[in-house]
Write a protein that holds these residues in place. Sequence first.
Motif, short mmCIF file in Angstrom:
data_model
loop_
_atom_site.label_atom_id
_atom_site.label_comp_id
_atom_site.label_asym_id
_atom_site.label_seq_id
_atom_site.Cartn_x
_atom_site.Cartn_y
_atom_site.Cartn_z
N ILE A 191 -4.04 -14.23 -9.24
CA ILE A 191 -3.12 -14.03 -8.12
C ILE A 191 -2.11 -12.93 -8.45
N TYR A 192 -1.48 -12.45 -7.40
CA TYR A 192 -0.35 -11.52 -7.53
C TYR A 192 0.92 -12.24 -7.08
N ALA A 193 2.06 -11.88 -7.69
CA ALA A 193 3.32 -12.55 -7.37
C ALA A 193 4.48 -11.56 -7.44
N ARG A 194 5.49 -11.84 -6.62
CA ARG A 194 6.74 -11.09 -6.65
C ARG A 194 7.90 -12.08 -6.60
N ALA A 195 9.11 -11.57 -6.78
CA ALA A 195 10.28 -12.42 -6.67
C ALA A 195 10.36 -13.00 -5.26
N LYS A 196 10.94 -14.18 -5.16
CA LYS A 196 11.08 -14.84 -3.86
C LYS A 196 11.78 -13.92 -2.87
N GLY B 18 0.79 -1.22 0.00
CA GLY B 18 0.00 0.00 0.00
C GLY B 18 0.82 1.27 0.00
N ALA B 19 2.12 1.17 -0.34
CA ALA B 19 3.01 2.33 -0.22
C ALA B 19 3.77 2.61 -1.51
N HIS B 20 3.23 2.19 -2.66
CA HIS B 20 3.92 2.44 -3.92
C HIS B 20 4.04 3.94 -4.19
N ASP B 21 5.16 4.35 -4.78
CA ASP B 21 5.37 5.76 -5.15
C ASP B 21 4.79 6.00 -6.53
N TRP B 22 3.55 6.45 -6.58
CA TRP B 22 2.86 6.66 -7.85
C TRP B 22 3.29 7.94 -8.55
N SER B 23 4.15 8.73 -7.93
CA SER B 23 4.64 9.93 -8.61
C SER B 23 5.65 9.58 -9.69
N GLN B 24 6.22 8.39 -9.61
CA GLN B 24 7.16 7.92 -10.62
C GLN B 24 6.42 7.12 -11.69
N PRO B 25 6.82 7.25 -12.95
CA PRO B 25 6.11 6.53 -14.02
C PRO B 25 6.12 5.02 -13.78
N LEU B 26 4.96 4.41 -13.81
CA LEU B 26 4.85 2.96 -13.69
C LEU B 26 5.20 2.34 -15.03
N LEU C 138 10.93 -8.70 -14.89
CA LEU C 138 10.58 -7.83 -13.78
C LEU C 138 11.78 -6.98 -13.33
N ALA C 139 11.49 -5.74 -13.04
CA ALA C 139 12.50 -4.88 -12.42
C ALA C 139 12.62 -5.25 -10.94
N PRO C 140 13.74 -4.91 -10.30
CA PRO C 140 13.84 -5.15 -8.85
C PRO C 140 12.67 -4.48 -8.13
N GLY C 141 12.01 -5.23 -7.26
CA GLY C 141 10.86 -4.71 -6.54
C GLY C 141 9.56 -4.77 -7.32
N GLY C 142 9.62 -5.29 -8.54
CA GLY C 142 8.42 -5.36 -9.36
C GLY C 142 7.53 -6.53 -8.98
N GLY C 143 6.34 -6.52 -9.54
CA GLY C 143 5.39 -7.60 -9.29
C GLY C 143 4.50 -7.83 -10.48
N PRO D 290 13.24 -3.63 -18.21
CA PRO D 290 12.46 -4.30 -17.15
C PRO D 290 11.20 -3.52 -16.80
N PHE D 291 10.29 -4.22 -16.10
CA PHE D 291 8.99 -3.65 -15.79
C PHE D 291 8.73 -3.68 -14.28
N ASP D 292 8.07 -2.61 -13.83
CA ASP D 292 7.63 -2.56 -12.43
C ASP D 292 6.42 -3.47 -12.21
N TYR D 293 5.63 -3.64 -13.26
CA TYR D 293 4.41 -4.44 -13.14
C TYR D 293 4.16 -5.16 -14.47
#
Length: 391
Positions: A291-296, A45-53, A149-154, A122-125
């Motif tokens: 479902i949603y997924a992220r890197a291990k 719930g804390a994504h920085d939406w001011s940066q381009p997704l 996926l970019a680091p921290g992406g999902g 890479p992609f954030d999402y």
Amino acid sequence: MSDLDVQAQYEAYPYPERKPTDERKRLITGSPSLPVEMDHWLWGGAHDWSQPLRALVAGGGTGDALIQLAQLLTDAGRPFEITYLDMSVAARRLAEKRAEVRKLKGITFVTGSLLDAGEYGPFDYIDCCGVLHHLADPQAGFNALAGALAPGGGMGLMVYAPHGRSGVYPLQAAFGRMFAGLPPEKRLKRAKAVFRALPDAHPFKRNTRLVDHEQGDAGFYDLLLHGRDRPFSITELMGALDAAGLEYAGSPQAMLYDPTPLMGDGAAALDPVETMQLAEDLRGTFKTHVIYARAKGQVVPPPLGQDDAVPHLRGGGAEGLAAHVAKTGRIIIDTAGEAFTFDVPKEAAVMIAQVDGALNLGAIRAGGDTKTWRAVERALCPSGMMHYSRL
């Protein structure tokens, strides 16, 4: 069936069937890829939406996920760069026309395979819905998306599930044998004639949850004539994620994977995946897994109960829900033909009425009872009716 055969199907019958002019009167929405839902399950719930997704819609078809994500971010005034990727030129053209009708910007359209997703990232999402189960090697698809996926992406994924599609696979197999070698148009015509002659007792005709075949030629073809279609149990899906270096981060309707309402506490000794599989087998109605997924090792839990978290009600309606809770002291969620009843203290109504997508939880509770708000969360978050995001 070869990749060329699959491509020929979607050139003849782009799926899902859409009219670009309909964009003037409605926006099709659904999970995954609702921005606040993404934030809730992927980024605490804390994504920085001011940066381009930076987003990829992999196997974008006629554009439902693309249009939803681009329009909702545009409406919120948030920057984005979305890449649409699909092997069907016909589907791409429809998606492009839908975006043109809405005057959406920030989209790059690419014709190609999701197996090459890493070339564009890479992609954030990443959104990938209704595609992986059609690949010759689905695991290669999971691996390719994970690698993009970019680091921290999902990512948000949808794959078919077996139980809710009862009757589909015997018909696909039969039609595949009967109409092998025919072009898509002739396959469709002959299959419809055979379908009309099927007995009412056929498992497919008794499965009232399947409706695609009633919604146009593209729906009929994709459901009953697809030559490369394999469903995933939740156990198989989790295995594919694990093999790709991914980890389950949550589901828009997480409560459906809890078998407790059906059996009491008998699942307490099972591990999480076995518990989810038990729920799938007992309910027997899952047509898909979303479902949603992220890197291990990167999964971030939703910020339940945190003062700086900002809650959003899906579809709005805070005042109506608050009035209902004040009157009845309960919330009833009806999904997939099953009703879930949650007892919620009537005093929670005052807090629910303030959920506007702007106030954070600290302001909403204003020193109120933490236990009371937990009851609201237990009802609304696992059912996909409330999410936390700073969008």
